[in-house]
Structures are given as structure tokens and as C-alpha cells.
Scaffold this motif. Sequence first.
Motif, PDB file in Angstrom:
ATOM      1  N   ILE A 170      18.559  -5.098  21.596  1.00 15.12           N
ATOM      2  CA  ILE A 170      18.422  -4.726  20.191  1.00 15.12           C
ATOM      3  C   ILE A 170      18.459  -6.007  19.382  1.00 15.12           C
ATOM      4  O   ILE A 170      19.429  -6.790  19.472  1.00 15.12           O
ATOM      5  N   ILE A 171      17.435  -6.245  18.584  1.00 20.01           N
ATOM      6  CA  ILE A 171      17.314  -7.464  17.795  1.00 20.01           C
ATOM      7  C   ILE A 171      17.209  -7.067  16.328  1.00 20.01           C
ATOM      8  O   ILE A 171      16.398  -6.204  15.960  1.00 20.01           O
TER       9      ILE A 171
ATOM     10  N   VAL B 203      21.427  -8.639  19.314  1.00 15.16           N
ATOM     11  CA  VAL B 203      21.330  -9.837  18.480  1.00 15.16           C
ATOM     12  C   VAL B 203      21.255  -9.370  17.035  1.00 15.16           C
ATOM     13  O   VAL B 203      20.291  -8.711  16.639  1.00 15.16           O
ATOM     14  N   GLU B 204      22.290  -9.680  16.268  1.00 13.87           N
ATOM     15  CA  GLU B 204      22.346  -9.199  14.890  1.00 13.87           C
ATOM     16  C   GLU B 204      21.445 -10.027  13.972  1.00 13.87           C
ATOM     17  O   GLU B 204      20.786 -10.987  14.408  1.00 13.87           O
TER      18      GLU B 204
ATOM     19  N   ARG C  76      25.525  -6.677  28.016  1.00 14.89           N
ATOM     20  CA  ARG C  76      25.609  -5.969  26.728  1.00 14.89           C
ATOM     21  C   ARG C  76      26.630  -6.692  25.843  1.00 14.89           C
ATOM     22  O   ARG C  76      27.730  -6.197  25.566  1.00 14.89           O
ATOM     23  N   VAL C  77      26.247  -7.885  25.407  1.00 10.87           N
ATOM     24  CA  VAL C  77      27.075  -8.681  24.517  1.00 10.87           C
ATOM     25  C   VAL C  77      26.441  -8.662  23.134  1.00 10.87           C
ATOM     26  O   VAL C  77      25.253  -8.367  22.980  1.00 10.87           O
ATOM     27  N   THR C  78      27.224  -8.978  22.127  1.00 17.77           N
ATOM     28  CA  THR C  78      26.745  -8.988  20.746  1.00 17.77           C
ATOM     29  C   THR C  78      26.791 -10.402  20.198  1.00 17.77           C
ATOM     30  O   THR C  78      27.841 -11.056  20.246  1.00 17.77           O
ATOM     31  N   ILE C  79      25.659 -10.868  19.682  1.00 18.66           N
ATOM     32  CA  ILE C  79      25.581 -12.153  19.002  1.00 18.66           C
ATOM     33  C   ILE C  79      25.670 -11.854  17.511  1.00 18.66           C
ATOM     34  O   ILE C  79      24.773 -11.246  16.927  1.00 18.66           O
ATOM     35  N   GLY C  80      26.781 -12.251  16.903  1.00 19.77           N
ATOM     36  CA  GLY C  80      27.061 -11.886  15.522  1.00 19.77           C
ATOM     37  C   GLY C  80      26.058 -12.451  14.533  1.00 19.77           C
ATOM     38  O   GLY C  80      25.424 -13.496  14.762  1.00 19.77           O
ATOM     39  N   ALA C  81      25.928 -11.777  13.402  1.00 22.55           N
ATOM     40  CA  ALA C  81      24.952 -12.140  12.374  1.00 22.55           C
ATOM     41  C   ALA C  81      25.138 -13.586  11.929  1.00 22.55           C
ATOM     42  O   ALA C  81      26.261 -14.066  11.775  1.00 22.55           O
ATOM     43  N   GLY C  82      24.028 -14.258  11.700  1.00 22.11           N
ATOM     44  CA  GLY C  82      24.052 -15.610  11.170  1.00 22.11           C
ATOM     45  C   GLY C  82      24.421 -16.683  12.172  1.00 22.11           C
ATOM     46  O   GLY C  82      24.581 -17.838  11.789  1.00 22.11           O
TER      47      GLY C  82
END
Length: 334
Positions: free
Chosen positions: A229-230, A265-266, A280-286
Amino acid sequence: MTDDQAMTSDEAEAGAIGAASWNLDALASGLQAARDDWRRSRQRDVGNGEAPFPSRRVVAAIRDDLAGALFPLRLGTGGVRPDNESAYVRETLDRALTGLAEQVRLELIHQRRGVGNDAGAAARAIVAAFAQRLPGIRRLIDSDVTAAYVGDPAARSVDEILLCYPFVTAMVCHRPAHALYELGAPLVARMLAEIAHSETAIDIHPGARIGGSFFIDHGSGVVIGETAIIGERVRIYQAVTLGARSFPTDEDGALTKGIARHPIVEDDVVIYAGATILGRVTIGAGSVIGGNVWLTQDVPPRSVIHQAFAEREKVKTCIVPAGHVVSEPARDDA
């Protein structure tokens, strides 16, 4: 004897030599046996009743028509002008959607392993819903092109981007392919994706959800997995992988399909060349992910991650707030 007669005679002689040399009857029988064995192992009909599969060549032609309908003056046939572009779009869309409905029908027949249901009506419903999404798809690709123009100092115009940039080819395939994937035609969607992959070396699974104003700079070697998810305004450079870290299996040892296994990817993230992000990791916004970084854990918003300074093949990676970069050399006595 005329030249045409001589050519026909030569071709007949060459065909006779080939048939004798290659033992074609035995080869054809052996290949038939191999096909029958495969179909029996997959519990497929080995008779004459199986419908053909969708054709990659036909899907490629449909992709070209869709590209022309979306961007008639730039990706059309070359003879399109403002005074005839609407007529060209109607004619091209009619051909593309009619052909697409047939390819989806063939896919649905194979999905259902039979023709008991009305695959034709179901295919037409899918393609009708797909057609309604085309104006939104055009606007999404417009936002991608604008992001490329704003983000690439080498870009002289949006026309250059549309005509030359491989990421445009990838997104002109991915945006429609994702719609078909969601609507229930995953095989045709995957064929569209792999056509773009073979042309650009950008590998985006049609299941990946990608927000607007997306830009892949250069592009070669980029891999984006099915459940990725991007967010909005994300920029990615060449050789970036958004992949799975592991593949769970069921009690029989078969891979478990359909689970969320790729990164999130936020918004407003930049990922530089060669970075690999798995699971399933999250790359925080910015956040900014530096080149050649290997990540298998979440990253807080507005983080900067760089490959740490390496000495004597020892590497430490530091995660720090935005605007700060810390590199710590490895020590022999560590």
C-alpha cells in the motif's frame, strides 16, 4: 518455371527434409503426452472441450488502445488531432472494451472450470464497471506525470515524460490493471502488469494500491508486491524492492495465499535507489529511506534512514528524527 513456382517447390522440399530430420510425428505425440499428463495432474479436461486462455498478444493490443484512448494526442496512433480526438477515443475505446470483455470472459470460464454460468454477462459487467473508472484513472496518471515533472530536474516538459519515461508505461498499465484486479479479473490484470514489466523492468503487481502523484525515477529493477500500500506523493528510485519477508505455509506445506505481506508506505515518503523493504512494515509519513538500506521493521513518521558508515565490513544502521543523520563506524573492539 516462374519465381513463385520455384519458391513453392523449394519450400516444399525444405518442409519434407525438416519432417524427416526432426521426426515430427514422434515429437508431436510426445508433446501431446506431456500436455495430457500435466492436465491430469491439475485435474483439467484432456478432451477438446476446454476453452482457450486469454491471449497475451491480444491483451497487449488492448493495452495500446487503452493508452491511446487515455492520451490520444501523445500515445495515440500519431494521426490524432484536436479536431478528431473525440471520434478517435470513441472508436478506440469501443475496440478496446469489446476485446477486453472477451479476454475477461475467457478468464472467468477458467476461474469457474466450466461454462455453466453466463461468463459473457459477468465479463461485460466487469468491463462496464472498469470503463466507468477510466476518467478517474486518467486523472490519477495526470497526477503521476505532474509529480515526475516537478520532481525531476531533467524533465523538460510533461510531453517528454508521457512520451519517454518508462514509469509512465508502467503506470498506464498498472492503473487499469489494478481496477481489473479489484473487479474480479486478476489474470488479465496480471498480463497487463507483466507486459509493462517486460518493457520497462518495473515490476508492479496489479494488487498493489498506489495513491496519486506517484513517481518512479529511472525505474529499472523496481519491485512492488501484491499487498503493498503506497500513499500520496511517494517517490521511488531505481532498484527499490517493496517485498515480502517470509512466506507462511499451511499444514500441508503449501504457501498461504492472499495474506498481507508487503510494506505500507505512507504519504510523502522518498525511497532512494537500491533500498529493500520487506514484510508488513509501515514507513511513516514524510520519511526518507536512503540508498541500499535494508529494512524489516517499522519506521516512525518523519524519519531519515541512511546506510551507516561501514568499516571492515561491519555496518550499523541508525534511525533518527528528520533532519539528522548519524553514522557510527564499527570498531574492532566492539
